[in-house]
Scaffold this motif. Structure first.
Motif, PDB file in Angstrom:
ATOM      1  N   MET A 154       0.752  -1.333   0.100  1.00  0.00           N
ATOM      2  CA  MET A 154      -0.014  -0.072   0.185  1.00  0.00           C
ATOM      3  C   MET A 154       0.958   1.138   0.032  1.00  0.00           C
ATOM      4  O   MET A 154       0.478   2.173  -0.755  1.00  0.00           O
ATOM      5  N   PRO A 155       1.862   1.459   0.844  1.00  0.00           N
ATOM      6  CA  PRO A 155       2.663   2.438   0.864  1.00  0.00           C
ATOM      7  C   PRO A 155       3.357   2.864  -0.715  1.00  0.00           C
ATOM      8  O   PRO A 155       3.363   3.942  -1.063  1.00  0.00           O
ATOM      9  N   LEU A 173      -9.192   1.508   4.488  1.00  0.00           N
ATOM     10  CA  LEU A 173      -9.106   2.536   5.188  1.00  0.00           C
ATOM     11  C   LEU A 173      -8.372   2.380   6.480  1.00  0.00           C
ATOM     12  O   LEU A 173      -8.313   0.997   6.991  1.00  0.00           O
ATOM     13  N   PRO A 174      -7.845   3.200   7.195  1.00  0.00           N
ATOM     14  CA  PRO A 174      -8.079   4.742   7.034  1.00  0.00           C
ATOM     15  C   PRO A 174      -6.729   5.098   6.230  1.00  0.00           C
ATOM     16  O   PRO A 174      -5.841   4.286   5.969  1.00  0.00           O
ATOM     17  N   LEU A 175      -6.831   6.161   5.233  1.00  0.00           N
ATOM     18  CA  LEU A 175      -5.917   6.762   4.639  1.00  0.00           C
ATOM     19  C   LEU A 175      -5.264   7.786   5.052  1.00  0.00           C
ATOM     20  O   LEU A 175      -4.746   8.770   4.447  1.00  0.00           O
ATOM     21  N   ASP A 176      -5.017   7.928   6.534  1.00  0.00           N
ATOM     22  CA  ASP A 176      -4.660   9.008   7.227  1.00  0.00           C
ATOM     23  C   ASP A 176      -3.005   9.412   6.701  1.00  0.00           C
ATOM     24  O   ASP A 176      -2.213   8.445   6.236  1.00  0.00           O
ATOM     25  N   GLY A 177      -2.885  10.679   6.649  1.00  0.00           N
ATOM     26  CA  GLY A 177      -1.522  11.198   6.104  1.00  0.00           C
ATOM     27  C   GLY A 177      -1.248  11.254   4.535  1.00  0.00           C
ATOM     28  O   GLY A 177      -0.292  11.524   4.112  1.00  0.00           O
ATOM     29  N   THR A 178      -2.296  10.932   3.958  1.00  0.00           N
ATOM     30  CA  THR A 178      -2.232  10.962   2.431  1.00  0.00           C
ATOM     31  C   THR A 178      -3.261  12.227   2.173  1.00  0.00           C
ATOM     32  O   THR A 178      -4.029  12.785   2.677  1.00  0.00           O
ATOM     33  N   ARG A 179      -2.934  12.549   0.697  1.00  0.00           N
ATOM     34  CA  ARG A 179      -3.916  13.570   0.059  1.00  0.00           C
ATOM     35  C   ARG A 179      -4.927  12.889  -0.918  1.00  0.00           C
ATOM     36  O   ARG A 179      -5.302  13.526  -1.767  1.00  0.00           O
ATOM     37  N   PHE A 222      -1.431  -1.415   4.783  1.00  0.00           N
ATOM     38  CA  PHE A 222      -1.545   0.065   5.699  1.00  0.00           C
ATOM     39  C   PHE A 222      -0.872   1.155   4.914  1.00  0.00           C
ATOM     40  O   PHE A 222       0.428   1.040   4.611  1.00  0.00           O
ATOM     41  N   VAL A 223      -1.335   2.329   4.658  1.00  0.00           N
ATOM     42  CA  VAL A 223      -0.679   3.543   4.088  1.00  0.00           C
ATOM     43  C   VAL A 223       0.284   4.009   4.937  1.00  0.00           C
ATOM     44  O   VAL A 223       1.190   4.778   4.365  1.00  0.00           O
ATOM     45  N   SER A 224       0.455   3.816   6.266  1.00  0.00           N
ATOM     46  CA  SER A 224       1.559   4.527   7.118  1.00  0.00           C
ATOM     47  C   SER A 224       1.855   3.741   8.074  1.00  0.00           C
ATOM     48  O   SER A 224       1.103   2.686   8.739  1.00  0.00           O
ATOM     49  N   ASP A 225       2.800   3.897   8.852  1.00  0.00           N
ATOM     50  CA  ASP A 225       3.212   3.385  10.175  1.00  0.00           C
ATOM     51  C   ASP A 225       2.141   3.672  11.132  1.00  0.00           C
ATOM     52  O   ASP A 225       1.763   2.725  11.934  1.00  0.00           O
ATOM     53  N   SER A 226       1.606   4.748  11.330  1.00  0.00           N
ATOM     54  CA  SER A 226       0.736   5.002  12.401  1.00  0.00           C
ATOM     55  C   SER A 226      -0.548   4.291  11.938  1.00  0.00           C
ATOM     56  O   SER A 226      -1.211   4.050  13.066  1.00  0.00           O
ATOM     57  N   VAL A 227      -0.958   3.979  10.817  1.00  0.00           N
ATOM     58  CA  VAL A 227      -2.302   3.368  10.554  1.00  0.00           C
ATOM     59  C   VAL A 227      -2.006   2.016  10.927  1.00  0.00           C
ATOM     60  O   VAL A 227      -2.729   1.141  11.604  1.00  0.00           O
ATOM     61  N   GLU A 228      -0.860   1.323  10.505  1.00  0.00           N
ATOM     62  CA  GLU A 228      -0.357  -0.056  11.081  1.00  0.00           C
ATOM     63  C   GLU A 228      -0.421  -0.212  12.474  1.00  0.00           C
ATOM     64  O   GLU A 228      -1.047  -1.206  12.989  1.00  0.00           O
ATOM     65  N   GLY A 233      -2.677  -2.554  17.228  1.00  0.00           N
ATOM     66  CA  GLY A 233      -3.234  -2.268  18.506  1.00  0.00           C
ATOM     67  C   GLY A 233      -4.809  -2.866  18.802  1.00  0.00           C
ATOM     68  O   GLY A 233      -5.084  -3.315  19.757  1.00  0.00           O
ATOM     69  N   THR A 234      -5.584  -2.854  17.568  1.00  0.00           N
ATOM     70  CA  THR A 234      -6.751  -3.181  17.684  1.00  0.00           C
ATOM     71  C   THR A 234      -6.679  -4.622  17.545  1.00  0.00           C
ATOM     72  O   THR A 234      -7.698  -5.372  18.246  1.00  0.00           O
TER      73      THR A 234
END
Length: 316
Positions: A154-155, A173-179, A222-228, A233-234
């Protein structure tokens, strides 16, 4: 050339200059090299590019002959870049992207309409689905050409979209940190893939607590480390973030089949990779994950809408 004699003019016309010595690079060869550099393995890159290993190896050798430099060293631990290869990889992507952008600008200035949609995808065993989507979209929009842009994760797909190498793609989803913009095309449960002789193999379903004692791997969706980290965690609330490992899509089913761990993945992905040596079990208390079509602001909205409609029809 006014003001000079014929002999001097001929000398200047035919005398080699430094720029004449520059290699005539083939953009397609550069793209193939970049795929190998990213994958770290010629066989894996060949699969992503829909080429045979022999064809891709020949392309790399041709590029090496053109540049007069060895770019890759092939060994027991995969394919390694030489110093020259690393230098080429550093600048080649910008060169490829710049050429694509320039070609499109030239076409626009010439008054030609480029009726093309470049769609990011992770091929693997999703190829039949992608072919149906591309064929359906081209049938719905006469004159359209759909180009599939292969990535491993995904990245990588997000980078291809945000750099302008692609117009739209599929993701989660989520696509946090992308435009990126997106439309949800479905909500899927997480499922666990285990070997046929795993202690869970005879279960009808699992819950997250039952997985706590086992190694677990997730696909690289996952689009980013934070989303991962959020999904880890879930899905693994009582384990350290280093477990599970997040791996390429094709690695998880192999790990499960070899009894080295449990593969957690969205249901459609898991079932596409299922084989006779594995079982796919629902995880009853895992929250669903939303699948999306994602695109950039530059993408032609009418074609994106048609892509969404086609995907929904193929998936139905």
């Amino acid at each position: 050339m006014p003001g000079i004699g014929a002999a001097e003019r001929d000398r200047r016309l035919y005398e080699p200059i430094a720029r004449d010595a520059l290699p005539e690079l083939n953009i397609r060869l550069l793209e193939s090299f970049l795929a190998v550099a990213a994958a770290g393995d010629i066989t894996r890159a060949a699969t992503l590019l829909h080429l045979t290993r022999q064809t891709l190896s020949a392309q790399i050798r041709q590029l090496e002959r053109t540049l007069g430099a060895v770019l890759l060293v092939r060994g027991s631990h995969g394919t390694q870049l030489t110093d020259a290869g690393r230098e080429l990889a550093t600048g080649a992507q910008a060169l490829v992207d710049g050429w694509v952008e320039l070609a499109e600008r030239v076409n626009r200035v010439a008054g030609q309409r480029i009726n093309r949609l470049r769609v990011v995808c992770c091929p693997c065993r999703t190829t039949p689905f992608l072919i149906r989507v591309a064929d359906g979209l081209e049938a719905a929009v006469p004159g359209l050409q759909v180009d599939l842009v292969s990535v491993r994760t995904m990245p990588e797909g997000v980078r291809a979209l945000e750099s302008g190498r692609a117009d739209a793609g599929f993701g989660w989803l989520p696509l946090d940190g992308t435009r990126l913009r997106h439309t949800v095309i479905g909500s899927e449960p997480w499922v666990a893939t285990v070997s046929r002789d795993h202690r869970f193999a005879e279960h009808d379903a699992l819950v997250l607590a039952e997985l706590a004692a086992d190694p677990v791997v997730l696909p690289a969706i996952f689009v980013s480390d934070s989303v991962e980290r959020g999904w880890v965690g879930t899905l693994r609330p009582d384990r350290a973030l280093r477990d599970p490992a997040v791996l390429d899509v094709e690695d998880g089913p192999i790990i499960a089949a070899r009894r080295q761990g449990i593969w957690l993945a969205p249901e459609s992905m898991a079932r596409r990779h299922a084989d006779s040596g594995s079982r796919v079990l629902p995880v009853a208390d895992a929250p669903p994950i939303d699948a999306v079509v994602m695109w950039t602001d530059r993408a032609p909205k009418a074609l994106v809408d048609e892509l969404v409609s086609t995907v929904q029809g193929v998936a139905a």
